[in-house]
Design a protein around this motif. Structure first.
Motif, PDB file in Angstrom:
ATOM      1  N   VAL A   1      -7.878   3.566   7.121  1.00 26.90           N
ATOM      2  CA  VAL A   1      -8.126   2.622   5.267  1.00 26.90           C
ATOM      3  C   VAL A   1      -7.315   1.938   5.457  1.00 26.90           C
ATOM      4  O   VAL A   1      -8.162   1.168   4.360  1.00 26.90           O
ATOM      5  CB  VAL A   1      -7.696   4.048   4.650  1.00 26.90           C
ATOM      6  N   ARG A   2      -6.035   1.561   5.391  1.00 26.11           N
ATOM      7  CA  ARG A   2      -5.635  -0.041   5.348  1.00 26.11           C
ATOM      8  C   ARG A   2      -6.411  -0.899   5.592  1.00 26.11           C
ATOM      9  O   ARG A   2      -6.063  -2.085   5.605  1.00 26.11           O
ATOM     10  CB  ARG A   2      -4.303   0.467   6.154  1.00 26.11           C
ATOM     11  N   ASP A   3      -6.690  -0.543   6.550  1.00 24.50           N
ATOM     12  CA  ASP A   3      -7.839  -1.522   7.495  1.00 24.50           C
ATOM     13  C   ASP A   3      -9.167  -1.667   6.414  1.00 24.50           C
ATOM     14  O   ASP A   3     -10.064  -3.206   7.525  1.00 24.50           O
ATOM     15  CB  ASP A   3      -7.659  -1.773   8.879  1.00 24.50           C
ATOM     16  N   GLY A   4      -9.251  -1.401   5.641  1.00 26.92           N
ATOM     17  CA  GLY A   4     -10.483  -1.916   4.826  1.00 26.92           C
ATOM     18  C   GLY A   4     -11.972  -0.438   4.661  1.00 26.92           C
ATOM     19  O   GLY A   4     -11.836  -0.575   4.256  1.00 26.92           O
TER      20      GLY A   4
ATOM     21  N   ALA B   1       0.929  -1.129   0.193  1.00 29.35           N
ATOM     22  CA  ALA B   1      -0.132  -0.084   0.062  1.00 29.35           C
ATOM     23  C   ALA B   1       0.644   1.487   0.219  1.00 29.35           C
ATOM     24  O   ALA B   1       1.689   1.687   0.762  1.00 29.35           O
ATOM     25  CB  ALA B   1      -0.746   0.063   1.247  1.00 29.35           C
ATOM     26  N   ARG B   2       0.350   2.204  -0.935  1.00 30.75           N
ATOM     27  CA  ARG B   2       1.785   3.214  -0.880  1.00 30.75           C
ATOM     28  C   ARG B   2       0.146   4.462  -0.470  1.00 30.75           C
ATOM     29  O   ARG B   2      -0.914   4.655  -1.276  1.00 30.75           O
ATOM     30  CB  ARG B   2       2.069   3.074  -1.793  1.00 30.75           C
ATOM     31  N   THR B   3       1.122   6.026   0.216  1.00 27.20           N
ATOM     32  CA  THR B   3      -0.255   6.550   0.448  1.00 27.20           C
ATOM     33  C   THR B   3       0.290   7.798   0.205  1.00 27.20           C
ATOM     34  O   THR B   3       1.607   8.198  -0.133  1.00 27.20           O
ATOM     35  CB  THR B   3      -0.521   6.655   1.860  1.00 27.20           C
ATOM     36  N   ALA B   4      -0.593   9.027  -0.472  1.00 26.08           N
ATOM     37  CA  ALA B   4       0.109  10.022  -0.633  1.00 26.08           C
ATOM     38  C   ALA B   4      -0.936  11.162  -0.230  1.00 26.08           C
ATOM     39  O   ALA B   4      -1.907  11.114   0.200  1.00 26.08           O
ATOM     40  CB  ALA B   4      -0.165  10.535  -2.981  1.00 26.08           C
ATOM     41  N   ALA B   5      -0.587  12.697  -0.133  1.00 26.66           N
ATOM     42  CA  ALA B   5      -1.595  13.732   0.792  1.00 26.66           C
ATOM     43  C   ALA B   5      -1.510  14.211  -0.526  1.00 26.66           C
ATOM     44  O   ALA B   5      -0.641  14.979  -1.070  1.00 26.66           O
ATOM     45  CB  ALA B   5      -0.321  13.757   1.592  1.00 26.66           C
ATOM     46  N   VAL B   6      -2.588  15.059  -0.427  1.00 25.07           N
ATOM     47  CA  VAL B   6      -3.196  16.256  -1.324  1.00 25.07           C
ATOM     48  C   VAL B   6      -3.594  17.246  -1.024  1.00 25.07           C
ATOM     49  O   VAL B   6      -4.066  17.321  -0.175  1.00 25.07           O
ATOM     50  CB  VAL B   6      -4.494  16.312  -2.468  1.00 25.07           C
ATOM     51  N   ILE B   7      -2.454  18.223  -0.778  1.00 27.06           N
ATOM     52  CA  ILE B   7      -2.973  19.403   0.382  1.00 27.06           C
ATOM     53  C   ILE B   7      -3.528  20.532  -0.595  1.00 27.06           C
ATOM     54  O   ILE B   7      -2.399  21.618  -1.614  1.00 27.06           O
ATOM     55  CB  ILE B   7      -1.915  20.267   1.171  1.00 27.06           C
TER      56      ILE B   7
ATOM     57  N   ARG C   1      -8.131   5.058  -3.086  1.00 31.40           N
ATOM     58  CA  ARG C   1      -8.126   6.508  -3.708  1.00 31.40           C
ATOM     59  C   ARG C   1      -8.846   5.692  -4.765  1.00 31.40           C
ATOM     60  O   ARG C   1      -9.709   6.788  -5.370  1.00 31.40           O
ATOM     61  CB  ARG C   1      -7.064   5.892  -3.796  1.00 31.40           C
ATOM     62  N   ASP C   2      -9.407   4.960  -4.738  1.00 34.18           N
ATOM     63  CA  ASP C   2     -10.703   4.414  -6.044  1.00 34.18           C
ATOM     64  C   ASP C   2     -12.033   4.839  -5.882  1.00 34.18           C
ATOM     65  O   ASP C   2     -12.812   5.969  -6.776  1.00 34.18           O
ATOM     66  CB  ASP C   2     -10.637   3.132  -6.906  1.00 34.18           C
ATOM     67  N   THR C   3     -12.128   5.098  -4.696  1.00 31.47           N
ATOM     68  CA  THR C   3     -13.435   5.599  -3.972  1.00 31.47           C
ATOM     69  C   THR C   3     -13.349   7.558  -4.412  1.00 31.47           C
ATOM     70  O   THR C   3     -13.910   7.643  -4.155  1.00 31.47           O
ATOM     71  CB  THR C   3     -13.608   5.116  -3.273  1.00 31.47           C
TER      72      THR C   3
ATOM     73  N   GLY D   1       0.449   3.061  -8.035  1.00 29.59           N
ATOM     74  CA  GLY D   1       0.596   2.470  -7.265  1.00 29.59           C
ATOM     75  C   GLY D   1      -0.396   3.250  -5.923  1.00 29.59           C
ATOM     76  O   GLY D   1       0.301   2.486  -5.059  1.00 29.59           O
ATOM     77  N   ILE D   2      -0.259   4.034  -6.092  1.00 27.87           N
ATOM     78  CA  ILE D   2      -1.027   4.961  -5.142  1.00 27.87           C
ATOM     79  C   ILE D   2      -2.765   4.158  -4.746  1.00 27.87           C
ATOM     80  O   ILE D   2      -3.163   4.414  -5.663  1.00 27.87           O
ATOM     81  CB  ILE D   2      -0.960   6.557  -5.202  1.00 27.87           C
ATOM     82  N   THR D   3      -2.344   3.910  -3.375  1.00 23.01           N
ATOM     83  CA  THR D   3      -3.767   3.394  -3.275  1.00 23.01           C
ATOM     84  C   THR D   3      -4.824   3.735  -1.955  1.00 23.01           C
ATOM     85  O   THR D   3      -6.408   3.682  -2.312  1.00 23.01           O
ATOM     86  CB  THR D   3      -3.929   1.602  -2.688  1.00 23.01           C
ATOM     87  N   ALA D   4      -3.855   4.817  -1.340  1.00 20.42           N
ATOM     88  CA  ALA D   4      -4.873   5.526  -0.549  1.00 20.42           C
ATOM     89  C   ALA D   4      -3.832   7.023  -0.564  1.00 20.42           C
ATOM     90  O   ALA D   4      -2.884   7.317  -0.729  1.00 20.42           O
ATOM     91  CB  ALA D   4      -4.030   5.181   0.762  1.00 20.42           C
ATOM     92  N   VAL D   5      -5.295   7.491  -0.590  1.00 24.26           N
ATOM     93  CA  VAL D   5      -5.327   9.218  -0.360  1.00 24.26           C
ATOM     94  C   VAL D   5      -5.133  10.162   0.976  1.00 24.26           C
ATOM     95  O   VAL D   5      -7.072   9.451   1.436  1.00 24.26           O
ATOM     96  CB  VAL D   5      -5.929  10.046  -1.950  1.00 24.26           C
ATOM     97  N   LEU D   6      -4.894  11.260   1.599  1.00 25.94           N
ATOM     98  CA  LEU D   6      -4.894  11.744   2.334  1.00 25.94           C
ATOM     99  C   LEU D   6      -5.501  12.832   1.510  1.00 25.94           C
ATOM    100  O   LEU D   6      -4.492  13.287   0.613  1.00 25.94           O
ATOM    101  CB  LEU D   6      -4.091  11.496   3.617  1.00 25.94           C
ATOM    102  N   VAL D   7      -6.041  13.811   2.123  1.00 23.24           N
ATOM    103  CA  VAL D   7      -6.410  15.178   2.073  1.00 23.24           C
ATOM    104  C   VAL D   7      -6.646  16.109   2.955  1.00 23.24           C
ATOM    105  O   VAL D   7      -7.251  15.776   3.848  1.00 23.24           O
ATOM    106  CB  VAL D   7      -8.297  15.177   1.093  1.00 23.24           C
ATOM    107  N   HIS D   8      -5.210  17.267   2.554  1.00 25.32           N
ATOM    108  CA  HIS D   8      -5.415  17.961   3.957  1.00 25.32           C
ATOM    109  C   HIS D   8      -4.994  19.258   3.960  1.00 25.32           C
ATOM    110  O   HIS D   8      -4.830  19.938   2.336  1.00 25.32           O
ATOM    111  CB  HIS D   8      -4.190  17.234   4.981  1.00 25.32           C
TER     112      HIS D   8
END
Length: 251
Positions: free
Chosen positions: A135-138, A11-17, A189-191, A109-116
């Motif tokens: 998020v990683r827990d589902g 799982a790879r996480t990115a943050a969007v600010i 991310r997909d959601t 490759g980014i699977t999870a996204v933070l919006v901050h």
């Protein structure tokens, strides 16, 4: 042939600010995200807060449409963790459009996204990590939030938004069932991409867009230091928090 299952994709996480707003409540001058806090722009504090999590591999800053080069130079001029990549993209006319442009810039490759919010520069890393873990827990959408300390009244607003006029109270919601929502909000991310593709109209946060899809949104504990800097008084409070951190932690 091995009977072992193939390893799961990491799982790879990115943050969007999103940082394209001007912050009119702080008064005239530079955009809110570029206002100095303890001598450093709030945006830099917010980027560092996301990069403080070892789970965050990329931070995408969505800059004012005409200020992407300035924001890129700003990031280059400040010390940021080397393990995290940074990307600056020009934003849109609204926060929702800016977040979508940030999502469009994410690599595969980014699977999870933070919006901050850039205006929440002091969120502790433990809060960031708690959102990512959920998020990683589902969970497909996660928001950090705090219980309300004040009684809340629902009122009937005056036509035209007249200020200072008495407004009739129509209800007193049970504050035990209410939460004050903060950021970073975390998403599959997909959601989140699907929400930004299909949900139209004005929204107050990204989680509400996922709610409109009919997907579940969950809450994890927020933190009192993750407050939003919107008024001059908030700047004074943020300076006090930083002073205490320097005294206690050498921040």
């Amino acid at each position: 042939m091995s009977d072992e299952a193939p390893p799961a994709r990491a799982a790879r996480t990115a943050a969007v600010i999103p940082a394209a707003g001007r912050g009119v409540r702080l008064g005239p001058g530079a955009p809110k995200a570029l206002r100095a806090l303890n001598g450093t722009p709030m945006l830099i504090h917010a980027v560092r807060a996301m990069a403080a999590s070892r789970a965050v591999s990329l931070v995408v800053v969505v800059a004012p449409p005409e200020g992407a080069a300035e924001v890129k130079n700003l990031l280059d001029a400040h010390a940021l963790p080397e393990r995290t990549d940074y990307l600056v993209v020009p934003g849109g006319e609204t926060r929702q459009e800016s977040v979508r442009l940030g999502l469009d810039a994410l690599p595969d490759g980014i699977t999870a996204v933070l919006v901050h919010d850039a205006a929440r520069p002091l969120v502790p890393v433990d809060t960031v990590d708690a959102v990512i873990e959920a998020v990683r827990d589902g969970a497909v959408a996660v928001v950090p939030a705090l219980p309300l300390a004040d009684t809340v009244k629902q009122v009937e607003p005056r036509p035209g938004g007249e200020k200072g006029e008495p407004e009739p109270v129509v209800a007193t919601p049970d504050r035990a069932t209410l939460r004050a929502v903060q950021t970073p909000q975390g998403f599959d991310r997909d959601t989140l991409v699907r929400a930004h593709t299909t949900v139209t109209g004005s929204v107050t946060d990204d989680a509400s867009m996922v709610e409109q899809l009919g997907e579940p949104v969950v809450v994890v504990p927020g933190h009192e230091e993750a407050f939003k800097v919107t008024r001059p008084l908030d700047l004074l409070l943020a300076e006090a928090v930083l002073a205490r951190r320097r005294a206690n932690d050498g921040f």
